[in-house]
Enzyme design. Structure first.
Site, PDB file in Angstrom:
ATOM      1  N   HIS A  14       1.022  -1.117  -0.092  1.00 35.20           N
ATOM      2  CA  HIS A  14       0.181  -0.141   0.052  1.00 35.20           C
ATOM      3  C   HIS A  14       0.893   1.282   0.001  1.00 35.20           C
ATOM      4  O   HIS A  14       2.340   1.191  -0.006  1.00 35.20           O
ATOM      5  CB  HIS A  14      -0.867  -0.018   1.121  1.00 35.20           C
ATOM      6  CG  HIS A  14      -0.376  -0.052   2.608  1.00 35.20           C
ATOM      7  ND1 HIS A  14       0.699  -0.803   3.025  1.00 35.20           N
ATOM      8  CD2 HIS A  14      -0.480   0.964   3.386  1.00 35.20           C
ATOM      9  CE1 HIS A  14       0.762  -0.422   4.105  1.00 35.20           C
ATOM     10  NE2 HIS A  14       0.262   0.827   4.857  1.00 35.20           N
ATOM     11  N   HIS A  56       1.437   4.016   1.887  1.00 35.34           N
ATOM     12  CA  HIS A  56       1.861   4.525   3.199  1.00 35.34           C
ATOM     13  C   HIS A  56       3.217   4.597   2.844  1.00 35.34           C
ATOM     14  O   HIS A  56       3.915   3.682   2.672  1.00 35.34           O
ATOM     15  CB  HIS A  56       1.330   3.814   4.518  1.00 35.34           C
ATOM     16  CG  HIS A  56       0.209   4.435   4.677  1.00 35.34           C
ATOM     17  ND1 HIS A  56      -0.671   3.676   5.821  1.00 35.34           N
ATOM     18  CD2 HIS A  56      -0.735   5.447   4.478  1.00 35.34           C
ATOM     19  CE1 HIS A  56      -1.836   4.222   5.817  1.00 35.34           C
ATOM     20  NE2 HIS A  56      -1.679   5.624   5.069  1.00 35.34           N
ATOM     21  N   ASP A  91       6.006   4.270   4.728  1.00 36.59           N
ATOM     22  CA  ASP A  91       6.982   3.225   5.575  1.00 36.59           C
ATOM     23  C   ASP A  91       6.953   1.826   4.633  1.00 36.59           C
ATOM     24  O   ASP A  91       7.675   1.072   5.117  1.00 36.59           O
ATOM     25  CB  ASP A  91       6.480   3.303   6.929  1.00 36.59           C
ATOM     26  CG  ASP A  91       5.156   2.684   7.154  1.00 36.59           C
ATOM     27  OD1 ASP A  91       4.140   2.922   6.348  1.00 36.59           O
ATOM     28  OD2 ASP A  91       4.742   1.888   7.969  1.00 36.59           O
ATOM     29  N   HIS A  92       6.162   1.874   3.581  1.00 38.78           N
ATOM     30  CA  HIS A  92       6.175   0.688   2.759  1.00 38.78           C
ATOM     31  C   HIS A  92       6.964   0.919   1.398  1.00 38.78           C
ATOM     32  O   HIS A  92       6.870  -0.184   0.610  1.00 38.78           O
ATOM     33  CB  HIS A  92       4.780   0.033   2.590  1.00 38.78           C
ATOM     34  CG  HIS A  92       4.374  -0.284   4.043  1.00 38.78           C
ATOM     35  ND1 HIS A  92       4.188  -1.642   4.489  1.00 38.78           N
ATOM     36  CD2 HIS A  92       3.790   0.271   5.119  1.00 38.78           C
ATOM     37  CE1 HIS A  92       3.561  -1.566   5.630  1.00 38.78           C
ATOM     38  NE2 HIS A  92       3.534  -0.520   6.009  1.00 38.78           N
ATOM     39  N   HIS A 112      -7.455  -1.230   5.822  1.00 38.99           N
ATOM     40  CA  HIS A 112      -6.411  -0.250   6.497  1.00 38.99           C
ATOM     41  C   HIS A 112      -6.993   1.074   6.281  1.00 38.99           C
ATOM     42  O   HIS A 112      -8.062   1.225   5.636  1.00 38.99           O
ATOM     43  CB  HIS A 112      -4.980  -0.634   5.763  1.00 38.99           C
ATOM     44  CG  HIS A 112      -3.892   0.117   6.528  1.00 38.99           C
ATOM     45  ND1 HIS A 112      -3.685   0.184   7.845  1.00 38.99           N
ATOM     46  CD2 HIS A 112      -2.779   0.662   5.966  1.00 38.99           C
ATOM     47  CE1 HIS A 112      -2.685   0.979   8.052  1.00 38.99           C
ATOM     48  NE2 HIS A 112      -1.985   1.209   6.941  1.00 38.99           N
ATOM     49  N   ASP A 171      -0.263  -3.986   6.590  1.00 37.49           N
ATOM     50  CA  ASP A 171      -1.065  -3.068   7.864  1.00 37.49           C
ATOM     51  C   ASP A 171      -2.517  -3.509   7.551  1.00 37.49           C
ATOM     52  O   ASP A 171      -3.212  -3.194   6.590  1.00 37.49           O
ATOM     53  CB  ASP A 171      -0.776  -1.774   7.332  1.00 37.49           C
ATOM     54  CG  ASP A 171       0.556  -1.490   7.761  1.00 37.49           C
ATOM     55  OD1 ASP A 171       1.440  -2.329   7.873  1.00 37.49           O
ATOM     56  OD2 ASP A 171       0.989  -0.222   7.548  1.00 37.49           O
ATOM     57  N   HIS A 183       6.159  -4.830  12.153  1.00 34.28           N
ATOM     58  CA  HIS A 183       5.564  -3.912  11.992  1.00 34.28           C
ATOM     59  C   HIS A 183       5.344  -3.383  13.233  1.00 34.28           C
ATOM     60  O   HIS A 183       4.343  -2.566  13.575  1.00 34.28           O
ATOM     61  CB  HIS A 183       4.469  -3.630  11.142  1.00 34.28           C
ATOM     62  CG  HIS A 183       3.725  -2.609  10.488  1.00 34.28           C
ATOM     63  ND1 HIS A 183       2.959  -1.790  11.143  1.00 34.28           N
ATOM     64  CD2 HIS A 183       4.214  -1.858   9.209  1.00 34.28           C
ATOM     65  CE1 HIS A 183       2.712  -0.600  10.240  1.00 34.28           C
ATOM     66  NE2 HIS A 183       3.290  -0.692   9.183  1.00 34.28           N
TER      67      HIS A 183
HETATM   68 ZN    ZN Z   1       3.035   0.388   7.904  1.00 33.80          ZN
HETATM   69 ZN    ZN Z   2       0.009   1.691   6.431  1.00 34.19          ZN
END
Ligand code: ZN
Ligand code: ZN
Length: 309
Positions: A67, A69, A71-72, A146, A216, A274
């Protein structure tokens, strides 16, 4: 050991949620399936982590982003840029939501970066679908719950050919030219017309391996049928029981919820990761204990951890 016997090897590159914290990096894992390396999520610092754990960047031809976000996927532009500077020649395939292509193209354009290799974007949608298939394996998506569209991935090895029992094929004087069909499961008929059953000539193929990556998500029992019996489940566990309300509000899971999914899906092994920055390395054994109380065969997704599936 032949290549076919190698199975899957998963290396954890990042296990932190949202921000790098307590020495942990944002999400990224690399799955090796024989000679293929699949990068799953690509948080900031992924290429440094690949280097640290001795995985050659250039071996990666397929990248899957769960996805959008940061951090990915914030490690992606750096990785693409390095590939370009190192004059990569093989095509790179990225599987992600459509907007990722826009973001990457803008960055390449505004930095006047002209790629010397082919970059292919494959749009993945919020649905259960097969998004990748090779001779050896297939990769499916699972819609998660999510704050934005988010997908999990299930990697399944395909059943290989039956194994020739050399003692038996010698005994029945089977010509080499017939072996290909026998490996596919066919019986053999000799020149006298006698049928020799396949079961006398072969043994079962290697059992197929499977790995599920649940990124997530809110606790989501609906995913259980899609990951039933997998050899290894990675499930996010951003919080512990002390922050169960926070998990609910932010569309994340707790360690105990991840373990409940593992138990209900009868998976063989669970790794959780995570982790929220609220938890230091000293706190992680608490999350592990909460998961183990529900599903014993659980481990923390510690960076550098290599799991043979
Ligand atoms: Zn994340
Ligand atoms: Zn996320």
């Amino acid at each position: 050991m032949t290549n076919k016997d190698m199975g899957f090897q998963l290396t954890i590159l990042g296990s932190s949620s949202a921000t790098p914290a307590h020495g942990r990096h944002p999400s990224s894992q690399v799955l090796r399936c024989n000679n293929d390396y699949f990068l799953i999520d690509c948080g900031e610092g992924t290429q440094m982590q690949l280097h640290r754990y001795g995985i050659k960047r250039t071996l990666i031809n397929h990248i899957f982003i769960s996805h959008l976000h940061g951090d990915h996927f914030y490690g992606l532009i750096g990785l693409i840029s390095s590939f370009n500077l190192l004059k990569r020649s093989s095509p790179l395939h990225i599987y992600a939501a459509a907007d990722l292509e826009k973001m990457i193209q803008v960055q390449l354009e505004l930095t006047d970066c002209k790629l010397v290799f082919e970059l292919h974007f494959h749009t993945i949608l919020m649905e259960h679908a097969i998004i990748f298939e090779s001779k050896e394996l297939q990769i499916e998506t699972i819609p998660l719950s999510h704050r934005i569209a988010c997908l999990g991935f299930v990697v399944r090895e395909k059943l290989g050919e039956r194994k020739i029992n050399k003692t038996q094929t010698d005994r029945y004087q089977i010509p080499v030219t017939a072996l290909a069909a026998i490996k596919k499961g066919e019986d053999y008929t000799n020149t006298k017309g006698t049928v020799i059953a396949n079961s006398l000539l072969t043994t079962d193929p290697n059992p197929v391996k499977s790995f599920a990556y649940i990124s997530d998500t809110l606790f989501l029992p609906e995913i259980v049928p899609h990951i039933q019996g997998v050899d290894l489940l990675y499930h996010e566990a951003t919080f512990g029981n002390d922050r169960i309300q926070r998990a609910f509000e932010t569309f994340h899971s707790t360690a105990e919820q991840a373990a409940t999914i593992a138990k209900n899906a009868s998976v063989k092994q669970l790794i959780i990761g995570h982790f929220s920055a609220k938890y230091s390395s000293d706190d992680l054994p608490i999350l592990l204990a909460e998961a183990k109380a529900v599903f014993e065969n659980t481990n923390l997704a510690e960076e550098g951890l290599l799991i043979e599936i």
